[in-house]
Design an enzyme around this catalytic site. Structure first.
Site, PDB file in Angstrom:
ATOM      1  N   LYS A  46       7.519 -11.742   8.534  1.00 53.33           N
ATOM      2  CA  LYS A  46       8.367 -10.659   8.005  1.00 53.33           C
ATOM      3  C   LYS A  46       9.065 -10.048   9.218  1.00 53.33           C
ATOM      4  O   LYS A  46       8.402  -9.800  10.230  1.00 53.33           O
ATOM      5  CB  LYS A  46       7.500  -9.619   7.281  1.00 53.33           C
ATOM      6  CG  LYS A  46       8.284  -8.491   6.635  1.00 53.33           C
ATOM      7  CD  LYS A  46       7.363  -7.578   5.832  1.00 53.33           C
ATOM      8  CE  LYS A  46       8.141  -6.432   5.213  1.00 53.33           C
ATOM      9  NZ  LYS A  46       7.299  -5.532   4.419  1.00 53.33           N
ATOM     10  N   ASP A 105      10.548  -6.581  -2.902  1.00 58.37           N
ATOM     11  CA  ASP A 105       9.538  -7.234  -3.747  1.00 58.37           C
ATOM     12  C   ASP A 105       9.881  -7.141  -5.232  1.00 58.37           C
ATOM     13  O   ASP A 105       9.043  -6.760  -6.062  1.00 58.37           O
ATOM     14  CB  ASP A 105       8.146  -6.617  -3.490  1.00 58.37           C
ATOM     15  CG  ASP A 105       7.683  -6.825  -2.051  1.00 58.37           C
ATOM     16  OD1 ASP A 105       8.121  -7.786  -1.400  1.00 58.37           O
ATOM     17  OD2 ASP A 105       6.865  -6.003  -1.574  1.00 58.37           O
TER      18      ASP A 105
HETATM   19  C1  GLT Z   1       1.838  -6.576   1.443  1.00 59.36           C
HETATM   20  C2  GLT Z   1       2.994  -7.343   1.994  1.00 59.36           C
HETATM   21  C3  GLT Z   1       3.059  -8.714   1.464  1.00 59.36           C
HETATM   22  C4  GLT Z   1       1.917  -9.565   1.891  1.00 59.36           C
HETATM   23  C5  GLT Z   1       0.626  -9.103   1.357  1.00 59.36           C
HETATM   24  C6  GLT Z   1      -0.474  -9.899   1.992  1.00 59.36           C
HETATM   25  S1  GLT Z   1       0.379  -7.427   1.471  1.00 59.36           S
HETATM   26  O1  GLT Z   1       2.098  -6.214   0.118  1.00 59.36           O
HETATM   27  O2  GLT Z   1       4.187  -6.634   1.689  1.00 59.36           O
HETATM   28  O3  GLT Z   1       4.256  -9.352   1.760  1.00 59.36           O
HETATM   29  O4  GLT Z   1       2.122 -10.847   1.357  1.00 59.36           O
HETATM   30  O5  GLT Z   1      -1.054  -9.246   3.051  1.00 59.36           O
HETATM   31 MN    MN Z   2       7.598  -8.302   0.638  1.00 64.51          MN
END
Ligand code: GLT
Ligand code: MN
Ligand code: MN
Length: 401
Positions: A196, A270
């Protein structure tokens, strides 16, 4: 879904209803998300893990994933832990659900405000290893065969605070240590690293699929370690997610995947799978299905903050149905004679030199290639018919073919 579906059937059928054979999974933290954000408090009540297992199973999901503390609170005593785990296992059994993946929460507790494996404080790094070993034990006890590492707070706000060379070495040291822990215990477990680019830190180490992939080959046990790419995260870096997944697949490193959606390079949203970037998601699902990927189709997303509990289940069902709709569109694309004929024509090209490509280097091939005469004008004149091909793709996606 192997039969041809007419548009009329499509409108009335429930052919997209998820089943366990589809291998859909959700994290406890996804449907359990209470809508808290940096500007506002929770808007939904807590859902218990047992309830989540029941409801997801009824909706057609196959698996449920978790962080250690999604199930066992940080402050639980060993006796409480054992009771919670026992009840959870019972629910998995009762509702025919599996735990394909587990992970560690190394980002919520204030201890981890400067990261975990890359934190400057050795006590924090040591505690992070302890917490992860215990969480691995828990994951294995629940049947997980994939263990995810999302970097969480592994990064910086103040660039001067950490030497970035040291940070990479610390990350390697931690993953190597934990691979050895898995081997030592004879666990059947592979690691999947999740990149990320930023959030919650200003900059996260190993920010994209490409960075992580290169890192994996510097580890002591690269064969045990692969990737868990997430749609939203690659999009935050403005990258083509399908291409990142393809590179991971081609390297045999797509161990797991986090499916969701994202409106461009901004904070991590998300969103419900396929709710925004319809064309990109069509090609993503087509890649996963055509490549024969057999791993979980895991949704790491959550419902809008506007939703009550019913909205959460609408969201979860939506993720799964949309995946199945794209899967059917991909099947139609592959079965469309006009599209396939056009692809064959596009990829045909001038076969004169075909035999000189694809079989590697030899002195003879090098000499023949150096001496070859090319019709450069013809090559320059060629039209590729990509406008037509792309329009046909759009017509498949929008449902007119
Ligand atoms: C958290 C994060 C996700 C991860 C998860 C695993 S936790 O919500 O934003 O992208 O996949 O740790
Ligand atoms: Mn995410
Ligand atoms: Mn994720």
């Amino acid at each position: 879904m192997s039969t041809i579906i007419t548009p009329a059937q499509e409108r009335t059928s429930d052919l997209y209803t998820p089943t366990k054979a589809d291998k859909f999974s959700f994290g406890l933290w996804t449907v359990g998300n209470r809508g808290r954000d940096p500007f506002g408090d929770a808007v939904r009540p807590t859902l218990t893990p047992v309830n989540i297992v029941k409801k997801l199973s009824e909706l057609g999901a196959w698996g449920v994933n978790l962080h250690d503390n999604d199930l066992v609170p940080f402050e639980a005593t060993p006796a409480e832990r054992d009771r919670i785990v026992r009840e959870f296992k019972q629910a998995l059994n009762d509702y025919g659900m599996v735990v394909p993946m587990a992970t560690t929460n190394l980002f919520f507790h204030p201890i981890f405000k400067d990261g975990a494996f890359t934190a400057v404080d050795p006590a924090v790094r040591a505690f992070a290893l302890q917490k992860t070993m215990r969480a691995i034990d828990l994951g294995v006890e629940l049947g997980a065969t994939t263990y995810v590492f999302w970097g969480g707070r592994e990064g910086v706000d103040a660039e001067a605070s950490k030497d970035p060379l040291v940070a990479v070495k610390r990350m390697r040291e931690a993953i190597d240590f934990l691979c050895q822990y898995v081997l030592d215990n004879g666990y059947n477990l592979r690691f999947a690293l999740e990149p990320k680019p930023n959030e919650p830190r200003s900059d996260t180490y190993l920010p994209t699929v490409g960075h992580m992939l290169a890192f994996i080959y510097t580890l002591a046990h690269p064969e045990m370690v692969g990737l868990n790419p997430e749609v939203a995260h690659e999009n935050m870096a403005n990258l083509n997610f399908t291409h990142s997944v393809a590179q991971a697949l081609e390297a045999g490193k797509l161990f797991h995947i986090d499916l969701n959606d994202q409106k461009g390079p901004r904070y991590d949203q998300d969103l419900r799978f396929g709710s925004e970037n319809i064309k990109n998601h069509f090609f993503l699902v087509k890649l996963l299905e055509d490549s024969g990927y057999t791993g979980p189709r895991h949704f790491d997303a959550h419902a809008y903050r506007t939703e009550d509990e019913q909205g959460v289940w609408d969201f979860a069902l939506g993720c799964m149905r949309t995946y199945n709709m794209f899967k059917e569109k991909a099947r139609r694309f592959n079965a469309d004679p006009e599209i396939q004929a056009l692809l064959a024509e596009i990829n045909g090209g001038d076969q004169t030199y075909g035999g000189l490509l694809g079989s590697g280097y030899s002195t003879e091939t090098a000499t023949r290639l150096k001496e070859a005469l090319f019709d450069l004008d013809a090559l320059a004149r060629r039209g590729y018919h990509y406008e037509k091909l792309d329009q046909l793709s759009i017509e498949i996606i929008l449902g007119t073919r």
